[in-house]
Design a protein around this motif. Structure first.
Motif, PDB file in Angstrom:
ATOM      1  N   ASN A   6       1.013  -1.157   0.037  1.00 24.99           N
ATOM      2  CA  ASN A   6      -0.012   0.144   0.077  1.00 24.99           C
ATOM      3  C   ASN A   6       0.684   1.157  -0.468  1.00 24.99           C
ATOM      4  O   ASN A   6       0.289   2.119   0.469  1.00 24.99           O
ATOM      5  CB  ASN A   6      -0.731  -0.672   1.340  1.00 24.99           C
ATOM      6  CG  ASN A   6      -0.484  -0.396   2.485  1.00 24.99           C
ATOM      7  OD1 ASN A   6       1.246  -0.406   2.442  1.00 24.99           O
ATOM      8  ND2 ASN A   6      -1.207   0.216   3.651  1.00 24.99           N
ATOM      9  N   ILE A   7       1.878   1.121  -0.518  1.00 28.85           N
ATOM     10  CA  ILE A   7       3.695   2.079  -0.718  1.00 28.85           C
ATOM     11  C   ILE A   7       2.422   3.036  -2.301  1.00 28.85           C
ATOM     12  O   ILE A   7       2.921   2.506  -3.090  1.00 28.85           O
ATOM     13  CB  ILE A   7       4.540   1.525  -0.446  1.00 28.85           C
ATOM     14  CG1 ILE A   7       4.341   1.483   0.400  1.00 28.85           C
ATOM     15  CG2 ILE A   7       4.794   3.465  -1.506  1.00 28.85           C
ATOM     16  CD1 ILE A   7       6.213   0.277   0.316  1.00 28.85           C
ATOM     17  N   ALA A  14       8.972   8.338   0.841  1.00 25.43           N
ATOM     18  CA  ALA A  14       9.770   9.285   1.595  1.00 25.43           C
ATOM     19  C   ALA A  14       9.486   8.019   2.915  1.00 25.43           C
ATOM     20  O   ALA A  14      10.970   8.343   3.421  1.00 25.43           O
ATOM     21  CB  ALA A  14       9.913  10.346   1.201  1.00 25.43           C
ATOM     22  N   LYS A  15       8.611   7.547   3.254  1.00 31.46           N
ATOM     23  CA  LYS A  15       8.530   6.579   4.446  1.00 31.46           C
ATOM     24  C   LYS A  15       9.491   6.132   4.570  1.00 31.46           C
ATOM     25  O   LYS A  15       9.918   5.429   5.899  1.00 31.46           O
ATOM     26  CB  LYS A  15       7.371   7.032   5.300  1.00 31.46           C
ATOM     27  CG  LYS A  15       7.172   7.250   6.254  1.00 31.46           C
ATOM     28  CD  LYS A  15       5.854   6.921   7.278  1.00 31.46           C
ATOM     29  CE  LYS A  15       5.232   6.495   8.194  1.00 31.46           C
ATOM     30  NZ  LYS A  15       3.999   6.253   8.604  1.00 31.46           N
ATOM     31  N   VAL A  16       9.486   4.831   3.896  1.00 32.08           N
ATOM     32  CA  VAL A  16       9.928   3.578   3.733  1.00 32.08           C
ATOM     33  C   VAL A  16      11.688   3.571   3.154  1.00 32.08           C
ATOM     34  O   VAL A  16      12.463   2.612   3.791  1.00 32.08           O
ATOM     35  CB  VAL A  16       9.240   2.805   2.782  1.00 32.08           C
ATOM     36  CG1 VAL A  16       7.573   2.442   3.288  1.00 32.08           C
ATOM     37  CG2 VAL A  16       9.085   3.001   1.308  1.00 32.08           C
ATOM     38  N   ASN A  35       1.390   1.194 -10.848  1.00 40.92           N
ATOM     39  CA  ASN A  35       0.953  -0.836 -10.904  1.00 40.92           C
ATOM     40  C   ASN A  35       0.008  -0.386 -10.145  1.00 40.92           C
ATOM     41  O   ASN A  35      -0.181  -0.229  -9.107  1.00 40.92           O
ATOM     42  CB  ASN A  35       2.210  -1.707 -10.475  1.00 40.92           C
ATOM     43  CG  ASN A  35       1.761  -2.775 -10.869  1.00 40.92           C
ATOM     44  OD1 ASN A  35       0.264  -3.204 -10.052  1.00 40.92           O
ATOM     45  ND2 ASN A  35       2.270  -3.595 -11.371  1.00 40.92           N
ATOM     46  N   PRO A  36      -1.275  -0.993 -10.234  1.00 43.90           N
ATOM     47  CA  PRO A  36      -2.730  -0.733  -9.019  1.00 43.90           C
ATOM     48  C   PRO A  36      -2.309  -2.000  -8.016  1.00 43.90           C
ATOM     49  O   PRO A  36      -2.418  -1.586  -6.500  1.00 43.90           O
ATOM     50  CB  PRO A  36      -3.565  -1.884 -10.292  1.00 43.90           C
ATOM     51  CG  PRO A  36      -3.646  -2.120 -11.223  1.00 43.90           C
ATOM     52  CD  PRO A  36      -1.682  -1.848 -11.446  1.00 43.90           C
ATOM     53  N   ASP A  37      -0.635  -3.231  -8.251  1.00 40.76           N
ATOM     54  CA  ASP A  37      -0.571  -3.391  -6.803  1.00 40.76           C
ATOM     55  C   ASP A  37       0.809  -2.637  -5.976  1.00 40.76           C
ATOM     56  O   ASP A  37       0.541  -3.053  -5.281  1.00 40.76           O
ATOM     57  CB  ASP A  37      -0.621  -4.945  -7.176  1.00 40.76           C
ATOM     58  CG  ASP A  37      -2.238  -6.551  -7.577  1.00 40.76           C
ATOM     59  OD1 ASP A  37      -2.655  -5.510  -7.088  1.00 40.76           O
ATOM     60  OD2 ASP A  37      -1.254  -7.002  -8.137  1.00 40.76           O
ATOM     61  N   LYS A  38       1.051  -2.043  -6.860  1.00 48.94           N
ATOM     62  CA  LYS A  38       1.777  -0.527  -5.855  1.00 48.94           C
ATOM     63  C   LYS A  38       3.016  -1.286  -5.762  1.00 48.94           C
ATOM     64  O   LYS A  38       3.482  -1.673  -4.722  1.00 48.94           O
ATOM     65  CB  LYS A  38       1.377  -0.496  -4.250  1.00 48.94           C
ATOM     66  CG  LYS A  38      -0.149   0.732  -4.596  1.00 48.94           C
ATOM     67  CD  LYS A  38       0.494   1.722  -6.208  1.00 48.94           C
ATOM     68  CE  LYS A  38      -1.169   2.670  -6.231  1.00 48.94           C
ATOM     69  NZ  LYS A  38      -1.643   3.112  -7.453  1.00 48.94           N
ATOM     70  N   VAL A  39       3.829  -2.239  -6.568  1.00 49.40           N
ATOM     71  CA  VAL A  39       4.111  -3.327  -6.086  1.00 49.40           C
ATOM     72  C   VAL A  39       6.127  -3.213  -5.970  1.00 49.40           C
ATOM     73  O   VAL A  39       6.627  -2.039  -6.627  1.00 49.40           O
ATOM     74  CB  VAL A  39       4.452  -4.365  -8.075  1.00 49.40           C
ATOM     75  CG1 VAL A  39       6.018  -5.257  -7.677  1.00 49.40           C
ATOM     76  CG2 VAL A  39       3.205  -4.920  -8.281  1.00 49.40           C
ATOM     77  N   LEU A  40       6.863  -3.391  -5.203  1.00 50.69           N
ATOM     78  CA  LEU A  40       7.887  -3.182  -4.230  1.00 50.69           C
ATOM     79  C   LEU A  40       8.304  -4.294  -4.478  1.00 50.69           C
ATOM     80  O   LEU A  40       8.488  -5.767  -4.562  1.00 50.69           O
ATOM     81  CB  LEU A  40       7.859  -2.808  -3.198  1.00 50.69           C
ATOM     82  CG  LEU A  40       8.737  -3.675  -2.191  1.00 50.69           C
ATOM     83  CD1 LEU A  40       9.542  -1.607  -2.530  1.00 50.69           C
ATOM     84  CD2 LEU A  40       9.091  -3.635  -0.570  1.00 50.69           C
TER      85      LEU A  40
END
Length: 66
Positions: A6-7, A14-16, A35-40
């Motif tokens: 959920n980034i 900036a927070k992570v 990306n809709p899944d906010k892929v890290l």
């Protein structure tokens, strides 16, 4: 290793950033906020998925291995 997160904005990144730069290393991770899944994506041979998930949880973010 990739996670659905959920980034979702520059403020979140900036927070992570301090956590991910310290654990994974600067330039070894990225977040696709388009990306809709906010892929890290994390490039690591030493960290476990739990290491990443627990660290992000402490910052208020959720990460699910995909």
């Amino acid at each position: 290793m990739q996670f659905k997160t959920n980034i979702n904005c520059g403020g979140c990144i900036a927070k992570v950033t301090p956590f991910l730069d310290e654990t994974a290393g600067a330039g070894k991770w990225s977040v696709d906020t388009a990306n809709p899944d906010k892929v890290l994506t994390v490039e690591t041979e030493t960290l476990s998925a739990d290491d990443i998930q627990n660290g992000l949880d402490k910052l208020g973010y959720h990460a699910e291995v995909i």
